[in-house]
Motif scaffolding. Structure first.
Motif, PDB file in Angstrom:
ATOM      1  N   ARG A   1       0.827  -1.212   0.000  1.00  0.00           N
ATOM      2  CA  ARG A   1       0.000   0.000   0.000  1.00  0.00           C
ATOM      3  C   ARG A   1       0.862   1.263   0.000  1.00  0.00           C
ATOM      4  O   ARG A   1       0.620   2.197  -0.782  1.00  0.00           O
ATOM      5  CB  ARG A   1      -0.927   0.000   1.220  1.00  0.00           C
ATOM      6  CG  ARG A   1      -2.008   1.079   1.161  1.00  0.00           C
ATOM      7  CD  ARG A   1      -2.871   1.063   2.401  1.00  0.00           C
ATOM      8  NE  ARG A   1      -2.210   1.719   3.522  1.00  0.00           N
ATOM      9  CZ  ARG A   1      -2.238   3.021   3.763  1.00  0.00           C
ATOM     10  NH1 ARG A   1      -2.899   3.826   2.939  1.00  0.00           N
ATOM     11  NH2 ARG A   1      -1.631   3.531   4.803  1.00  0.00           N
ATOM     12  N   VAL A   2       1.861   1.322   0.857  1.00  0.00           N
ATOM     13  CA  VAL A   2       2.682   2.544   0.923  1.00  0.00           C
ATOM     14  C   VAL A   2       3.523   2.700  -0.347  1.00  0.00           C
ATOM     15  O   VAL A   2       3.783   3.830  -0.799  1.00  0.00           O
ATOM     16  CB  VAL A   2       3.582   2.553   2.182  1.00  0.00           C
ATOM     17  CG1 VAL A   2       2.744   2.628   3.441  1.00  0.00           C
ATOM     18  CG2 VAL A   2       4.511   1.373   2.233  1.00  0.00           C
ATOM     19  N   MET A   3       3.926   1.572  -0.948  1.00  0.00           N
ATOM     20  CA  MET A   3       4.626   1.679  -2.239  1.00  0.00           C
ATOM     21  C   MET A   3       3.681   2.269  -3.291  1.00  0.00           C
ATOM     22  O   MET A   3       4.099   3.092  -4.122  1.00  0.00           O
ATOM     23  CB  MET A   3       5.111   0.290  -2.678  1.00  0.00           C
ATOM     24  CG  MET A   3       6.299  -0.230  -1.880  1.00  0.00           C
ATOM     25  SD  MET A   3       6.713  -1.944  -2.291  1.00  0.00           S
ATOM     26  CE  MET A   3       7.168  -1.761  -4.017  1.00  0.00           C
ATOM     27  N   GLY A   4       2.418   1.866  -3.242  1.00  0.00           N
ATOM     28  CA  GLY A   4       1.433   2.436  -4.163  1.00  0.00           C
ATOM     29  C   GLY A   4       1.263   3.929  -3.962  1.00  0.00           C
ATOM     30  O   GLY A   4       1.108   4.691  -4.933  1.00  0.00           O
TER      31      GLY A   4
ATOM     32  N   ASP B 204       1.705   1.519 -11.997  1.00  0.00           N
ATOM     33  CA  ASP B 204       2.432   0.865 -10.911  1.00  0.00           C
ATOM     34  C   ASP B 204       1.650   0.946  -9.600  1.00  0.00           C
ATOM     35  O   ASP B 204       1.619  -0.006  -8.807  1.00  0.00           O
ATOM     36  CB  ASP B 204       3.812   1.506 -10.718  1.00  0.00           C
ATOM     37  CG  ASP B 204       4.728   1.271 -11.906  1.00  0.00           C
ATOM     38  OD1 ASP B 204       4.515   0.270 -12.617  1.00  0.00           O
ATOM     39  OD2 ASP B 204       5.649   2.079 -12.116  1.00  0.00           O
ATOM     40  N   ALA B 205       1.007   2.099  -9.388  1.00  0.00           N
ATOM     41  CA  ALA B 205       0.261   2.298  -8.147  1.00  0.00           C
ATOM     42  C   ALA B 205      -0.916   1.328  -8.051  1.00  0.00           C
ATOM     43  O   ALA B 205      -1.130   0.702  -7.000  1.00  0.00           O
ATOM     44  CB  ALA B 205      -0.237   3.743  -8.062  1.00  0.00           C
ATOM     45  N   ILE B 206      -1.687   1.186  -9.154  1.00  0.00           N
ATOM     46  CA  ILE B 206      -2.842   0.280  -9.094  1.00  0.00           C
ATOM     47  C   ILE B 206      -2.395  -1.158  -8.902  1.00  0.00           C
ATOM     48  O   ILE B 206      -3.038  -1.951  -8.216  1.00  0.00           O
ATOM     49  CB  ILE B 206      -3.718   0.416 -10.376  1.00  0.00           C
ATOM     50  CG1 ILE B 206      -5.056  -0.312 -10.194  1.00  0.00           C
ATOM     51  CG2 ILE B 206      -3.007  -0.128 -11.598  1.00  0.00           C
ATOM     52  CD1 ILE B 206      -5.928   0.245  -9.118  1.00  0.00           C
ATOM     53  N   ASN B 207      -1.258  -1.496  -9.481  1.00  0.00           N
ATOM     54  CA  ASN B 207      -0.702  -2.833  -9.316  1.00  0.00           C
ATOM     55  C   ASN B 207      -0.389  -3.101  -7.831  1.00  0.00           C
ATOM     56  O   ASN B 207      -0.738  -4.146  -7.279  1.00  0.00           O
ATOM     57  CB  ASN B 207       0.567  -2.975 -10.160  1.00  0.00           C
ATOM     58  CG  ASN B 207       1.130  -4.381 -10.114  1.00  0.00           C
ATOM     59  OD1 ASN B 207       0.397  -5.356 -10.154  1.00  0.00           O
ATOM     60  ND2 ASN B 207       2.449  -4.487 -10.017  1.00  0.00           N
ATOM     61  N   SER B 208       0.241  -2.127  -7.182  1.00  0.00           N
ATOM     62  CA  SER B 208       0.579  -2.277  -5.764  1.00  0.00           C
ATOM     63  C   SER B 208      -0.678  -2.294  -4.893  1.00  0.00           C
ATOM     64  O   SER B 208      -0.778  -3.088  -3.944  1.00  0.00           O
ATOM     65  CB  SER B 208       1.494  -1.129  -5.319  1.00  0.00           C
ATOM     66  OG  SER B 208       2.724  -1.163  -6.015  1.00  0.00           O
ATOM     67  N   TYR B 209      -1.639  -1.417  -5.219  1.00  0.00           N
ATOM     68  CA  TYR B 209      -2.865  -1.352  -4.423  1.00  0.00           C
ATOM     69  C   TYR B 209      -3.646  -2.667  -4.470  1.00  0.00           C
ATOM     70  O   TYR B 209      -4.166  -3.142  -3.449  1.00  0.00           O
ATOM     71  CB  TYR B 209      -3.758  -0.211  -4.910  1.00  0.00           C
ATOM     72  CG  TYR B 209      -3.254   1.180  -4.577  1.00  0.00           C
ATOM     73  CD1 TYR B 209      -2.465   1.402  -3.460  1.00  0.00           C
ATOM     74  CD2 TYR B 209      -3.586   2.269  -5.381  1.00  0.00           C
ATOM     75  CE1 TYR B 209      -2.005   2.679  -3.148  1.00  0.00           C
ATOM     76  CE2 TYR B 209      -3.135   3.551  -5.078  1.00  0.00           C
ATOM     77  CZ  TYR B 209      -2.345   3.742  -3.961  1.00  0.00           C
ATOM     78  OH  TYR B 209      -1.890   5.005  -3.660  1.00  0.00           O
ATOM     79  N   ILE B 210      -3.736  -3.254  -5.667  1.00  0.00           N
ATOM     80  CA  ILE B 210      -4.518  -4.486  -5.804  1.00  0.00           C
ATOM     81  C   ILE B 210      -3.854  -5.631  -5.036  1.00  0.00           C
ATOM     82  O   ILE B 210      -4.519  -6.451  -4.395  1.00  0.00           O
ATOM     83  CB  ILE B 210      -4.718  -4.840  -7.288  1.00  0.00           C
ATOM     84  CG1 ILE B 210      -5.645  -3.805  -7.941  1.00  0.00           C
ATOM     85  CG2 ILE B 210      -5.315  -6.235  -7.436  1.00  0.00           C
ATOM     86  CD1 ILE B 210      -5.816  -3.988  -9.425  1.00  0.00           C
ATOM     87  N   LYS B 211      -2.530  -5.671  -5.070  1.00  0.00           N
ATOM     88  CA  LYS B 211      -1.828  -6.689  -4.281  1.00  0.00           C
ATOM     89  C   LYS B 211      -2.069  -6.485  -2.786  1.00  0.00           C
ATOM     90  O   LYS B 211      -2.312  -7.435  -2.039  1.00  0.00           O
ATOM     91  CB  LYS B 211      -0.329  -6.634  -4.573  1.00  0.00           C
ATOM     92  CG  LYS B 211       0.058  -7.171  -5.943  1.00  0.00           C
ATOM     93  CD  LYS B 211       1.560  -7.087  -6.153  1.00  0.00           C
ATOM     94  CE  LYS B 211       1.957  -7.650  -7.515  1.00  0.00           C
ATOM     95  NZ  LYS B 211       3.418  -7.547  -7.753  1.00  0.00           N
TER      96      LYS B 211
END
Length: 478
Positions: free
Chosen positions: A77-80, A91-98
């Motif tokens: 989440r914080v990486m997103g 990249d943000a949506i990828n991190s958020y979904i994970k």
């Protein structure tokens, strides 16, 4: 054997306790490191988004190594967030979904709501319906959990949403509601965001003095906390405000400062916005040549930005297809984590059962040893009693033999006495009978016969008395 079992038990017990405590302490320390890294990454989001991504990546690696699901979810989440502030939506949506996937599987509703707010902000400028959907989901969870922080954040995001929908009054209402909750929570960073957003609203309502007051107050606090992204964003609005008020020198100063901050945080979009603000400033100054220069630069960069933005929007949808494939891998990772946890606790349970078994064996050995000792003592007592009985029997046999011999001796003496007395009495009796026969035949003088007969009777009487004394002495001896 008892000592060996005891030593084995204590060694195993000490090893198990030491190992369990060591693992527990190590995991607690490492998970605290994950939490600390995630907090550092989150706190840096408005100061240095690149640092947010780098620190979040370190936290993610450690959390994966520990199979620490909440840490993995928050790291993604914080990486997103860092990717969002660097304008890397795909990249943000990828991190958020994970992150959302891990929070959902961990049944962490608060984490899920935070990700919903983040995804809503990502869609805010591209898909209003999707954005509102995620913000509303986050607010519903916040109300369900009675979590003031979640509710306040959702109100702030809804205010941003309605501002972009040109519903400034509704946006202002949400900003005021969120500000009240953040004041209760003493959340100074989000209070700065609320003041900044309200300043933007009042600027659009042409209440320039109130907007100036809010924005200048917000930028002082933002600089005090090194919130570089907030400073750049506030400077952008202040520049427009000073241009509107005709304070061009102040506007130029703010634009220069904001451009520098946008460069620090490496926000390309904001840098383009400041170039356009330069154009507006020079145009208002009637410095048209300079204005055209900035306008051409804006056009060139804006064309590239539009292409990038279109690509990003397409990627936002494409990445969801990728996530379906990655979700399977995440499921396997989660199952692997669960399996590792089961193995760990299985090992602990087996060690505990082994300790209990050894304890029971040692207890059984102790009971058997105690019983054997009691039986040995009892057997010794029986042997001692038997020895005593043997000694008593032997003594009784000696007494009986002694008494038997004594009786035999006394019987022999009595027999001898009897024979002796019988012999002694028979002599006078024979004499008496002879005198009686002589007297009958007149062969002896009667007077002389009587004297002799009296003498025989006296002799018999003496013998009888002697016999009586002898018999008395024999009885006394017995």
């Amino acid at each position: 054997m008892k000592k060996i079992y005891s030593a084995l038990f204590f060694i195993l017990f000490a090893f198990t306790v030491h190992a369990a405590d060591g693992v527990k302490d190590l995991m607690a320390q490492d998970t605290n490191d994950v939490k600390s890294l995630n907090k550092q990454a989150y706190d840096a989001r408005l100061t240095n988004p690149e640092q947010t991504i780098n620190t979040g990546s370190r936290s993610l690696q450690l959390a994966i190594k520990l199979h620490y699901t909440p840490g993995i979810a928050e790291a993604y989440r914080v990486m997103g967030l860092g990717q969002f502030y660097l304008n890397l939506p795909e990249d943000a949506i990828n991190s958020y979904i994970k992150s959302l996937d891990f929070y959902t599987r961990d049944n962490n509703l608060r984490g899920v709501a935070k990700v919903y707010n983040n995804i809503g902000s990502l869609y805010r400028d591209n898909d209003y319906d999707r954005s509102l959907e995620f913000f509303q989901k986050a607010l519903d969870i916040g109300n369900k959990l009675s979590d003031k922080s979640l509710i306040a954040t959702s109100y702030l995001n809804l205010g941003n949403f309605y501002f972009r929908k040109k519903s400034v009054n509704q946006a202002l209402k949400y900003y005021n509601d969120s500000e009240s909750l953040f004041t209760i929570l003493k959340d100074s960073v989000n209070l700065i965001q609320c003041q900044q957003n309200k300043g933007v609203v009042y600027y659009n309502l042409h209440q320039l003095d109130l907007a100036t007051s809010l924005l200048t107050n917000a930028i002082v606090k933002a600089k005090d906390k090194d919130l570089n992204e907030s400073v750049a964003s506030i400077d952008l609005t202040l520049a427009l405000l000073y241009i509107a008020k005709g304070e061009f020198d102040q506007a130029e100063k703010v634009v220069s400062e904001g451009s520098a901050y946008a460069l620090i945080i490496k926000d390309d979009k904001m840098q383009r916005d400041f170039i356009y603000t330069h154009y507006q400033l020079e145009f208002k100054r009637k410095n048209y040549e300079r204005a055209i220069f900035y306008l051409s630069d804006v056009y060139r960069q804006d064309s590239v930005a539009k292409k990038a933005n279109l690509l990003s929007q397409l990627n936002l949808f494409e990445v969801r297809n990728k996530q379906e494939e990655e979700q399977k891998e995440n499921e396997l990772n989660i199952k692997r984590i669960q399996y590792e946890n089961i193995r760990f606790w299985g090992a602990v349970i087996v060690a505990c059962l082994l300790m209990v078994t050894i304890g029971l064996l040692i207890n059984n050995v102790k009971r058997k040893t105690k019983t054997n000792a009691q039986l040995t003592d009892l057997n010794s007592e029986v042997l001692r009693q038997k020895d005593n009985l043997d000694r008593v029997n032997h003594h009784l046999e000696e007494i009986i033999d002694e008494r038997t011999k004594d009786l035999q001796l006394k019987n022999k003496k009595l027999s001898e006495y009897s024979s002796y007395l019988s012999h002694q009495i028979r002599g006078p009796i024979a004499t008496l009978k002879g005198l009686m026969n002589l007297e009958k035949e007149g062969l002896v003088d009667k007077k002389e016969c009587i004297n002799m007969m009296d003498k025989c009777v006296s002799e018999i009487d003496e013998k009888i008395i002697e016999m009586s004394d002898m018999m008395h002495d024999s009885k006394s001896a017995l």
